[in-house]
Scaffold this motif. Structure first.
Motif, PDB file in Angstrom:
ATOM      1  N   MET A 138     -43.829  23.842  74.384  1.00  0.00           N
ATOM      2  CA  MET A 138     -43.486  24.873  75.372  1.00  0.00           C
ATOM      3  C   MET A 138     -42.125  24.613  75.999  1.00  0.00           C
ATOM      4  O   MET A 138     -41.349  25.527  76.231  1.00  0.00           O
ATOM      5  N   ASP A 139     -41.816  23.341  76.273  1.00  0.00           N
ATOM      6  CA  ASP A 139     -40.508  23.021  76.857  1.00  0.00           C
ATOM      7  C   ASP A 139     -39.379  23.395  75.905  1.00  0.00           C
ATOM      8  O   ASP A 139     -38.347  23.928  76.315  1.00  0.00           O
ATOM      9  N   GLN A 140     -39.603  23.092  74.607  1.00  0.00           N
ATOM     10  CA  GLN A 140     -38.583  23.427  73.623  1.00  0.00           C
ATOM     11  C   GLN A 140     -38.417  24.941  73.512  1.00  0.00           C
ATOM     12  O   GLN A 140     -37.301  25.456  73.385  1.00  0.00           O
ATOM     13  N   GLU A 141     -39.524  25.660  73.577  1.00  0.00           N
ATOM     14  CA  GLU A 141     -39.467  27.121  73.502  1.00  0.00           C
ATOM     15  C   GLU A 141     -38.726  27.695  74.701  1.00  0.00           C
ATOM     16  O   GLU A 141     -37.888  28.603  74.559  1.00  0.00           O
ATOM     17  N   LYS A 142     -39.006  27.167  75.892  1.00  0.00           N
ATOM     18  CA  LYS A 142     -38.329  27.648  77.097  1.00  0.00           C
ATOM     19  C   LYS A 142     -36.834  27.363  77.039  1.00  0.00           C
ATOM     20  O   LYS A 142     -36.009  28.190  77.439  1.00  0.00           O
ATOM     21  N   GLU A 143     -36.480  26.188  76.532  1.00  0.00           N
ATOM     22  CA  GLU A 143     -35.059  25.830  76.428  1.00  0.00           C
ATOM     23  C   GLU A 143     -34.341  26.757  75.459  1.00  0.00           C
ATOM     24  O   GLU A 143     -33.227  27.221  75.733  1.00  0.00           O
ATOM     25  N   LEU A 144     -34.988  27.047  74.327  1.00  0.00           N
ATOM     26  CA  LEU A 144     -34.365  27.940  73.358  1.00  0.00           C
ATOM     27  C   LEU A 144     -34.270  29.364  73.899  1.00  0.00           C
ATOM     28  O   LEU A 144     -33.265  30.057  73.704  1.00  0.00           O
ATOM     29  N   ASP A 145     -35.316  29.793  74.612  1.00  0.00           N
ATOM     30  CA  ASP A 145     -35.270  31.109  75.267  1.00  0.00           C
ATOM     31  C   ASP A 145     -34.086  31.178  76.235  1.00  0.00           C
ATOM     32  O   ASP A 145     -33.375  32.194  76.298  1.00  0.00           O
ATOM     33  N   HIS A 146     -33.891  30.108  76.985  1.00  0.00           N
ATOM     34  CA  HIS A 146     -32.791  30.052  77.956  1.00  0.00           C
ATOM     35  C   HIS A 146     -31.443  30.168  77.248  1.00  0.00           C
ATOM     36  O   HIS A 146     -30.557  30.914  77.694  1.00  0.00           O
ATOM     37  N   GLU A 147     -31.284  29.463  76.123  1.00  0.00           N
ATOM     38  CA  GLU A 147     -30.023  29.506  75.392  1.00  0.00           C
ATOM     39  C   GLU A 147     -29.781  30.886  74.786  1.00  0.00           C
ATOM     40  O   GLU A 147     -28.655  31.398  74.798  1.00  0.00           O
ATOM     41  N   VAL A 148     -30.828  31.493  74.257  1.00  0.00           N
ATOM     42  CA  VAL A 148     -30.697  32.830  73.673  1.00  0.00           C
ATOM     43  C   VAL A 148     -30.320  33.849  74.747  1.00  0.00           C
ATOM     44  O   VAL A 148     -29.464  34.719  74.532  1.00  0.00           O
ATOM     45  N   ASN A 149     -30.939  33.735  75.914  1.00  0.00           N
ATOM     46  CA  ASN A 149     -30.593  34.644  77.022  1.00  0.00           C
ATOM     47  C   ASN A 149     -29.156  34.420  77.487  1.00  0.00           C
ATOM     48  O   ASN A 149     -28.453  35.380  77.841  1.00  0.00           O
ATOM     49  N   ASN A 150     -28.720  33.159  77.483  1.00  0.00           N
ATOM     50  CA  ASN A 150     -27.323  32.863  77.840  1.00  0.00           C
ATOM     51  C   ASN A 150     -26.364  33.499  76.836  1.00  0.00           C
ATOM     52  O   ASN A 150     -25.308  34.029  77.218  1.00  0.00           O
ATOM     53  N   LEU A 151     -26.724  33.437  75.558  1.00  0.00           N
ATOM     54  CA  LEU A 151     -25.880  34.058  74.527  1.00  0.00           C
ATOM     55  C   LEU A 151     -25.788  35.564  74.740  1.00  0.00           C
ATOM     56  O   LEU A 151     -24.699  36.138  74.709  1.00  0.00           O
ATOM     57  N   ARG A 152     -26.931  36.184  74.978  1.00  0.00           N
ATOM     58  CA  ARG A 152     -26.929  37.631  75.199  1.00  0.00           C
ATOM     59  C   ARG A 152     -26.100  37.989  76.436  1.00  0.00           C
ATOM     60  O   ARG A 152     -25.334  38.956  76.420  1.00  0.00           O
ATOM     61  N   ARG A 153     -26.249  37.196  77.494  1.00  0.00           N
ATOM     62  CA  ARG A 153     -25.504  37.457  78.723  1.00  0.00           C
ATOM     63  C   ARG A 153     -24.003  37.283  78.506  1.00  0.00           C
ATOM     64  O   ARG A 153     -23.197  38.094  78.975  1.00  0.00           O
ATOM     65  N   SER A 154     -23.629  36.243  77.784  1.00  0.00           N
ATOM     66  CA  SER A 154     -22.199  35.998  77.555  1.00  0.00           C
ATOM     67  C   SER A 154     -21.562  37.105  76.722  1.00  0.00           C
ATOM     68  O   SER A 154     -20.414  37.505  76.978  1.00  0.00           O
ATOM     69  N   VAL A 155     -22.298  37.617  75.745  1.00  0.00           N
ATOM     70  CA  VAL A 155     -21.769  38.708  74.917  1.00  0.00           C
ATOM     71  C   VAL A 155     -21.614  39.981  75.747  1.00  0.00           C
ATOM     72  O   VAL A 155     -20.633  40.737  75.592  1.00  0.00           O
ATOM     73  N   GLN A 156     -22.556  40.216  76.642  1.00  0.00           N
ATOM     74  CA  GLN A 156     -22.438  41.381  77.531  1.00  0.00           C
ATOM     75  C   GLN A 156     -21.244  41.231  78.477  1.00  0.00           C
ATOM     76  O   GLN A 156     -20.534  42.211  78.759  1.00  0.00           O
ATOM     77  N   GLU A 157     -21.001  40.028  78.945  1.00  0.00           N
ATOM     78  CA  GLU A 157     -19.842  39.789  79.820  1.00  0.00           C
ATOM     79  C   GLU A 157     -18.536  39.993  79.061  1.00  0.00           C
ATOM     80  O   GLU A 157     -17.554  40.510  79.615  1.00  0.00           O
ATOM     81  N   ILE A 158     -18.515  39.589  77.790  1.00  0.00           N
ATOM     82  CA  ILE A 158     -17.317  39.830  76.973  1.00  0.00           C
ATOM     83  C   ILE A 158     -17.056  41.322  76.854  1.00  0.00           C
ATOM     84  O   ILE A 158     -15.911  41.778  76.938  1.00  0.00           O
TER      85      ILE A 158
END
Length: 569
Positions: A1-21
Motif C-alpha cells: 500500500m505504501d508503494q502504491e500511494k507513493e506511485l500515485d503521488h508521483e503520477v499526480n505530480n506528473l499530471r500537475r506539472s504537465v498542466q502547469e506547463i
C-alpha cells in the motif's frame, strides 16, 4: 500500500506539472505576442522621430525588460518540460521494471488458485496517465516550435534542447505503448475455469488487452495468435509434439466495455497436433511435461507512429485424453518455481520448492474451489507426511518434485494424487459441510485420538483417509470401556462412489452399530467439539432413509461396494 500511494503521488505530480506547463506556455505565448507588438510599435516610433527622447528611452528600457522576462519564461518552460519528462521516465521505469512484473506474478499465482484481485485497473490507470502526459508534452513541444517560428534569437532556450526533448518524449511514449499489451485472461477451457493453462483438444478461451486508454488508439488493429512461434527449445527434445490452431487466428481488437481499452478475446480456438510425433523413450518429455507457448502480435498505427506489440502467455500443457489432475500438478509446480515464461524445458530438471510456498499453494487449491482454505493443523499434517514429524513443518524445508508428484503418501501412492482426490471430494461431494468447517480434513491418527480422548462418549469427527488412493472421508468417534477408558473407533473411508449414492449427512444420521445382543444404536451423538449431531447436520438431511441399508456394520471391517471390491483405505 505504501508503494502504491507513493506511485500515485508521483503520477499526480506528473499530471500537475504537465498542466502547469500548459498554463506557462499560454503565458509565454501572451508575453511573446505583447513583446512583438511593443517592438513593432517602437520601430515605427523610431522612424518618425529624429532624435531620442526620454519617452523613447523609457520605451526601449521597457522592451529590454520585456525581452529579459520573455527569455526567462522560455528558459522556465523548456526546463519544466525537461523535468516532466525526467519524472515520466522515472515513473515509467517503475511501471515496467517493478509494477508490471509484479502484476504478472500476481496473475501467475491467481492462475494456480491465489488471490484474484490482481489490481489490473490500477495498473491501467498509471499507464494511461503517463501516456496522456507524454502525449500532452508532445503537443506542447509542437506549440513551442510554433513560438520559435514566430520569433527566435541567438541562444534561444526553446531551440537549444527542443530536438532532444522531442526524441525523449517520442521514445518514452513508444516504449510505454510497446509494453502495454498484456494477457488479461490466460488460456483456459470454459469447462474448467479454475484450471487455467491446461488445454485439451477442445475449445479454449484467452484474452489480451492494452493498458493504455487513449482515443488515438481506437483504430481496431488486428491481433494474430500463434503457438510455439520462435521458440526452438522443444526441437532439442526428441519426440515433442507440434501444434496448430483450428479456427480463425486473427481477431480485431475492439473497445472493451469494462475497461474502455482495446481488447481481443479468442473464444473458439482448438489445438491440433500438426504431425504424429516419434517419441523417444530416452529423451522425450511426457505429455504432461511438455510446455507450449501461446503468443500474440499486433500493430498500432498512429498519426505519427507505428508500433509493433507482442505478448506471450504462461506455458500451457496440452492433453489428448490425459488426466487433468495430473496435468494440473505440473502447472502448479512450474508456476510455483519459475517466473520465466519461456523455460519450456523446465521439467527436464525441475527444482525443489520450499514447504512454506507449497503449503500456501495447497491451501489455495481448496479456497479457490470452495469457501474454506486449509488451516495450520491440516497443513502441519501434510508437512509431517512429506517431511516427517522431525522437520516440524519447517517452512524452509525443501520438497522435491518426485516426492510431491511421483513419491509417496503412506501407501506408496502419489502425494499429489492423494491431495487432489480429497480436493475433488470437498468440492463436489461434501461442499456444504466442508464450508461449514465440519470436516476436519487432513488429520493424523495420533492427533485424532488426542482430540477425542477427553470428549464425551459419542463425540465424533470427520477426516480425510490417510492412505486413500481414491479419496474418502472417515468417521471416528469415542466410546468408554467398562473400565472408563477412552476407546476410539473409525469407519472405513466413504468414497466418491458412496457419496454419489447417499449424502454424508444422511449417512451420519442413519449410522448404526450392533454387537448382536442389543438393538442397533447410532454412536454418533456430538460433532467435535460438542455440537449435537442434528444441530450440525439437520438442515442437510433428506427425507429418504439410508439407501445403503445394512452396510454400516461392514464399515468396521471393510465396506463392500457394489462390484464386490473392497473400498480404498
Amino acid at each position: 500500500m505504501d508503494q502504491e500511494k507513493e506511485l500515485d503521488h508521483e503520477v499526480n505530480n506528473l499530471r500537475r506539472s504537465v498542466q502547469e506547463i500548459e498554463q506557462d506556455i499560454q503565458v509565454l505565448e501572451d508575453l511573446q505576442y505583447e513583446y512583438d507588438i511593443k517592438t513593432k510599435s517602437s520601430e515605427v516610433n523610431d522612424e518618425t522621430k529624429s532624435h531620442a527622447t526620454k519617452e523613447s528611452q523609457r520605451e526601449e528600457m521597457a522592451n529590454e525588460q520585456m525581452f529579459t522576462d520573455l527569455n526567462i519564461k522560455r528558459e522556465m518552460v523548456i526546463k519544466e518540460i525537461a523535468n516532466s519528462l525526467t519524472l515520466a521516465e522515472q515513473i515509467q521505469l517503475t511501471l515496467l521494471s517493478e509494477e508490471l512484473p509484479e502484476w504478472k506474478k500476481r496473475q501467475q499465482m491467481a492462475c494456480i488458485g491465489g488471490p484474484h484481485n490482481t489490481c489490473l485497473e490500477q495498473l491501467q490507470n498509471w499507464f494511461t496517465v503517463v501516456a496522456e502526459c507524454l502525449q500532452q508534452i508532445h503537443q506542447q513541444l509542437k506549440k513551442v516550435q510554433e513560438l520559435v517560428q514566430k520569433y527566435t534569437y541567438n541562444n534561444d532556450p526553446l531551440t537549444l534542447g527542443k530536438s532532444q526533448l522531442d526524441e525523449q518524449a517520442l521514445s518514452l511514449f513508444k516504449k510505454l505503448i510497446s509494453n502495454s499489451l498484456v494477457v488479461e485472461k490466460q488460456p483456459c477451457m470454459p469447462t474448467h475455469p479454475k484450471r487455467s493453462l491446461v488445454l485439451r483438444t477442445v475449445q479454449f478461451t484467452v484474452k489480451i488487452r492494452l493498458l493504455v486508454k487513449l482515443p488515438e488508439l481506437n483504430s481496431q488493429p488486428k491481433a494474430k495468435i500463434y503457438i510455439d512461434k520462435g521458440f526452438s527449445e522443444m526441437d532439442t527434445v526428441k519426440g515433442c509434439r507440434n501444434f496448430h490452431f483450428l479456427g480463425s487466428v486473427n481477431k480485431v481488437m475492439t473497445l472493451d466495455e469494462s475497461s474502455g481499452c482495446l481488447a481481443a478475446e479468442f473464444r473458439h480456438l482448438t489445438v491440433r497436433e500438426t504431425r504424429p510425433s516419434n517419441r523417444s523413450k530416452e529423451f522425450s518429455l511426457s505429455m504432461y511435461e511438455e510446455l507450449h507457448l501461446i503468443s500474440f502480435e499486433t500493430q498500432l498505427v498512429l498519426p505519427e507512429l507505428c508500433i509493433d506489440l507482442s505478448i506471450t502467455c504462461l506455458p500451457v500443457v496440452v492433453l489428448f485424453g490425459g488426466l487433468l489432475p495430473w496435468a494440473w500438478g505440473f502447472i502448479l509446480w512450474y508456476n510455483m518455481c519459475c517466473s520465466e515464461p519461456h523455460n519450456l524445458l523446465f521439467f527436464l530438471n525441475p527444482p525443489p520448492v520450499k514447504w512454506g510456498q507449497l503449503s500456501e499453494v495447497l491451501s489455495w487449491q481448496f479456497s479457490s474451489v470452495t469457501k474454506r482454505a486449509l488451516n495450520s493443523e491440516q497443513l502441519r499434517t501434510l508437512a509431517d507426511k512429506l517431511l516427517g514429524p522431525e522437520a516440524q513443518g519447517d517452512p524452509e524445508a525443501l520438497i522435491h518434485w518426485n516426492t510431491f508428484y511421483k513419491g509417496s503418501s503412506g501407501s506408496g501412492d502419489s502425494f499429489w494424487q492423494w491431495i487432489y482426490e480429497h480436493l475433488e471430494l470437498a468440492q463436489k461431494y461434501v461442499p456444504n459441510i466442508w464450508n461449514d468447517g465440519y470436516i476436519i480434513g487432513f488429520l493424523s491418527k495420533e492427533r485424532e485420538k488426542a482430540l477425542l480422548r477427553d470428549k464425551l462418549p459419542g463425540t465424533f469427527l470427520l477426516r480425510f483417509g490417510e492412505n486413500s488412493r481414491c479419496g474418502g472421508i472417515i468417521i471416528t468417534w469415542v466410546e468408554r470401556s467398562q473400565e472408563g477408558e477412552a476407546v476410539v473407533r473409525s469407519t472405513e473411508p466413504y468414497t466418491k462412489i458412496d457419496l454419489n449414492r447417499i449424502s454424508l449427512p444422511n449417512i451420519i444420521r442413519d449410522y448404526t452399530i450392533s454387537d448382536g445382543e442389543k438393538d442397533p444404536v447410532n454412536p454418533l451423538i456430538y460433532l467435535y467439539p460438542d455440537i449435537p449431531r442434528d444441530v450440525a447436520f439437520g438442515r442437510y438431511y433428506t427425507s429418504a432413509s439410508d439407501a445403503l441399508g445394512g452396510m454400516n456394520e461392514d464399515r468396521l471391517s471393510g465396506l463392500k461396494i457394489q462390484d464386490g471390491t473392497k473400498a480404498c483405505q
